[in-house]
Write a protein that holds these residues in place. Structure first.
Motif, PDB file in Angstrom:
ATOM      1  N   LEU A 115      64.589  21.169   8.176  1.00 24.27           N
ATOM      2  CA  LEU A 115      64.829  20.172   6.940  1.00 24.27           C
ATOM      3  C   LEU A 115      65.530  20.857   6.027  1.00 24.27           C
ATOM      4  N   GLY A 116      66.981  20.465   5.823  1.00 24.78           N
ATOM      5  CA  GLY A 116      67.674  21.149   5.059  1.00 24.78           C
ATOM      6  C   GLY A 116      67.885  22.739   5.161  1.00 24.78           C
ATOM      7  N   ASP A 117      67.534  23.633   4.163  1.00 28.46           N
ATOM      8  CA  ASP A 117      67.569  24.927   4.268  1.00 28.46           C
ATOM      9  C   ASP A 117      66.257  25.401   4.916  1.00 28.46           C
ATOM     10  N   ASP A 118      65.357  24.623   4.810  1.00 28.27           N
ATOM     11  CA  ASP A 118      63.704  25.162   5.597  1.00 28.27           C
ATOM     12  C   ASP A 118      64.046  25.031   6.948  1.00 28.27           C
ATOM     13  N   HIS A 119      63.120  26.159   7.395  1.00 26.91           N
ATOM     14  CA  HIS A 119      63.113  26.032   8.950  1.00 26.91           C
ATOM     15  C   HIS A 119      61.572  26.592   9.248  1.00 26.91           C
ATOM     16  N   TYR A 120      61.011  25.780  10.194  1.00 25.46           N
ATOM     17  CA  TYR A 120      59.869  26.308  10.667  1.00 25.46           C
ATOM     18  C   TYR A 120      59.568  26.042  12.300  1.00 25.46           C
ATOM     19  N   ARG A 121      58.604  26.992  12.678  1.00 31.23           N
ATOM     20  CA  ARG A 121      58.376  27.319  14.214  1.00 31.23           C
ATOM     21  C   ARG A 121      57.057  26.669  14.391  1.00 31.23           C
ATOM     22  N   LEU A 122      56.866  25.669  15.071  1.00 28.95           N
ATOM     23  CA  LEU A 122      55.462  25.360  15.359  1.00 28.95           C
ATOM     24  C   LEU A 122      55.501  25.031  16.776  1.00 28.95           C
ATOM     25  N   PRO A 123      53.855  25.430  17.278  1.00 25.50           N
ATOM     26  CA  PRO A 123      53.652  25.354  18.728  1.00 25.50           C
ATOM     27  C   PRO A 123      53.846  23.923  19.167  1.00 25.50           C
TER      28      PRO A 123
END
Length: 131
Positions: A115-123
């Motif tokens: 999301l824009g500059d934010d990155h997440y790793r989710l199961p």
């Protein structure tokens, strides 16, 4: 003198044993289990604000809404993003804001959400884990 001899013997004995070889399948399974457990604990890997490396520092809050399950991703600096778990197989979508969520596969059981500059790793099993 006895101490020197026993120390030398101990060093030789350890050298003879060699290093144990790690089973990569066992390690991968353990890492996957830890990721799911951490996500169930409310923590996931993230790289907020364009950070170069991922770290398990973002917290997830789950809430049911009329639209479905909403995940609030809280950053260590107080910032946050909201994601809506999609029921059509897309994974997640942006719950608010003008920036769309870009979802890619990051492994067999993990997705990466940008999301824009934010990155997440989710199961990939977040929906099941949230129940």
């Amino acid at each position: 003198m006895f101490t020197r001899i026993s120390s030398a013997f101990l060093i030789l004995a350890l050298a003879a044993c060699g290093e144990p070889k790690a089973d990569t399948k066992v390690l991968a399974k353990a890492e996957a289990e830890q990721a799911v457990a951490a996500a169930e604990d409310g923590r996931v890997q993230c790289a907020p604000g364009g950070a170069k490396a991922f770290a398990r520092v973002c917290e997830i809050e789950r809430a049911e809404s009329d639209g479905g399950l909403v995940l609030t991703m809280r950053h260590p600096d107080g910032g946050f993003r909201r994601l809506l778990v999609a029921s059509d197989g897309r994974g997640v979508v942006a719950a608010d804001g003008a920036e769309p969520a870009v979802v890619t596969l990051a492994g067999a059981d993990e997705i990466e959400v940008a999301l824009g500059d934010d990155h997440y790793r989710l199961p990939a099993t977040m929906k099941a884990a949230a129940r």
